[in-house]
Design a protein around this motif. Structure first.
Motif, PDB file in Angstrom:
ATOM      1  N   TYR A 144       0.848  -1.185   0.000  1.00 17.92           N
ATOM      2  CA  TYR A 144       0.000   0.000   0.000  1.00 17.92           C
ATOM      3  C   TYR A 144       0.887   1.239   0.000  1.00 17.92           C
ATOM      4  N   ARG A 145       0.500   2.240  -0.795  1.00 16.34           N
ATOM      5  CA  ARG A 145       1.230   3.508  -0.818  1.00 16.34           C
ATOM      6  C   ARG A 145       0.276   4.641  -0.479  1.00 16.34           C
ATOM      7  N   PHE A 146       0.666   5.454   0.504  1.00 16.84           N
ATOM      8  CA  PHE A 146      -0.168   6.557   0.955  1.00 16.84           C
ATOM      9  C   PHE A 146       0.633   7.858   0.935  1.00 16.84           C
ATOM     10  N   ASP A 189      -0.466  -2.634  -4.819  1.00 14.79           N
ATOM     11  CA  ASP A 189      -0.001  -3.819  -5.528  1.00 14.79           C
ATOM     12  C   ASP A 189      -0.384  -5.043  -4.701  1.00 14.79           C
ATOM     13  N   ALA A 190      -0.774  -6.114  -5.381  1.00 15.09           N
ATOM     14  CA  ALA A 190      -1.137  -7.331  -4.663  1.00 15.09           C
ATOM     15  C   ALA A 190      -0.755  -8.553  -5.482  1.00 15.09           C
ATOM     16  N   TRP A 209      -1.883  -1.306  -9.242  1.00 20.34           N
ATOM     17  CA  TRP A 209      -2.927  -0.288  -9.458  1.00 20.34           C
ATOM     18  C   TRP A 209      -2.393   1.076  -9.072  1.00 20.34           C
ATOM     19  N   ASN A 210      -2.277   1.970 -10.057  1.00 20.53           N
ATOM     20  CA  ASN A 210      -1.948   3.367  -9.794  1.00 20.53           C
ATOM     21  C   ASN A 210      -3.264   4.080  -9.532  1.00 20.53           C
ATOM     22  N   LYS A 220      -8.071   0.594 -17.315  1.00 22.09           N
ATOM     23  CA  LYS A 220      -8.196   1.735 -16.416  1.00 22.09           C
ATOM     24  C   LYS A 220      -9.428   1.595 -15.529  1.00 22.09           C
ATOM     25  N   ARG A 221      -9.276   2.011 -14.299  1.00 27.40           N
ATOM     26  CA  ARG A 221     -10.405   2.147 -13.387  1.00 27.40           C
ATOM     27  C   ARG A 221     -10.774   3.624 -13.293  1.00 27.40           C
ATOM     28  N   PRO A 222     -12.037   3.914 -12.972  1.00 25.96           N
ATOM     29  CA  PRO A 222     -12.407   5.312 -12.750  1.00 25.96           C
ATOM     30  C   PRO A 222     -11.559   5.916 -11.628  1.00 25.96           C
TER      31      PRO A 222
END
Length: 216
Positions: free
Chosen positions: A125-127, A142-143, A159-160, A191-193
């Motif tokens: 996880y990146r925050f 990322d998973a 996932w960005n 792409k995701r929204p």
């Protein structure tokens, strides 16, 4: 004249140092303990400037008997005082395969967590902190699902969250025994929204990976 010039330079330097704002003290272990319930313990902690304001913020993971959560507090300043304020929390799998790894890279809080059993989920996880409000925002996830004994196929996703770009990869098990490995040639991109996911909105890594493999 040289003496006067040197004296003026020293006075100017001293004045500039005096005008520097004092640092907010780094959050202490006692402050963290004060936020915890009976029976809970700190699994890991890290300090860093998560919101780019020059002060040092703190992230830590608390683990209880059947609960586990990531917490962040920002260093903050009032008109007459300095303090720490909550900036986000996220529930984590209560039964990890080991303590989560927490690092800070270029102001981004990176949390790497490994959960499951012989079938494991590795999640990163990146925050990053918001500058205008005490909020931590998820910017990347990322998973990877895989067999630690090479008993079945796997899958991975990157996932960005800021751009919506997703890379999903099927990991086909090839070989056996000491020669077992994963073939990662089956890759798809979509792409995701784009929307803001704050720390409280952090999705479950396994569910997000499952959706990615379905192109969602």
């Amino acid at each position: 004249m040289r003496t006067l010039a040197l004296a003026a330079l020293l006075l100017a330097s001293g004045g500039a140092q005096a005008m520097q704002r004092p640092e907010v003290p780094v959050m202490s272990d006692d402050e963290i303990q004060a936020t915890m319930k009976a029976g809970e313990e700190v699994e890991n902690r890290v300090n860093g400037d998560f919101n780019g304001d020059g002060d040092i913020d703190t992230a830590w993971i608390v683990r209880g008997e059947d609960s586990r959560a990531l917490h962040v507090q920002f260093a903050a300043r009032g008109e007459y005082d300095m303090y720490h304020e909550p900036a986000g929390s996220a529930d984590l799998d209560p039964f990890p395969l080991g303590p989560a790894e927490m690092t800070v890279s270029k102001g981004v809080l990176v949390v790497k967590d490994l959960t499951g059993g012989t079938t494991a989920i590795s999640a990163t996880y990146r925050f990053r902190g918001e500058k205008m409000k005490p909020k931590m925002r998820l910017i990347g996830l990322d998973a990877t699902l895989y067999s630690r004994t090479y008993a079945h196929d796997g899958a991975e996703m990157s996932w960005n969250v800021l751009t919506g770009d997703v890379i999903a990869t099927k990991m086909k098990l090839i070989g056996s025994g000491e020669n077992a490995n994963y073939d990662k040639s089956a890759v798809k991109r979509f792409k995701r929204p784009v929307r803001a996911y704050y720390m409280e909105d952090t999705p479950d890594a396994e569910e997000t990976l499952d959706m990615a493999m379905k192109g969602k």
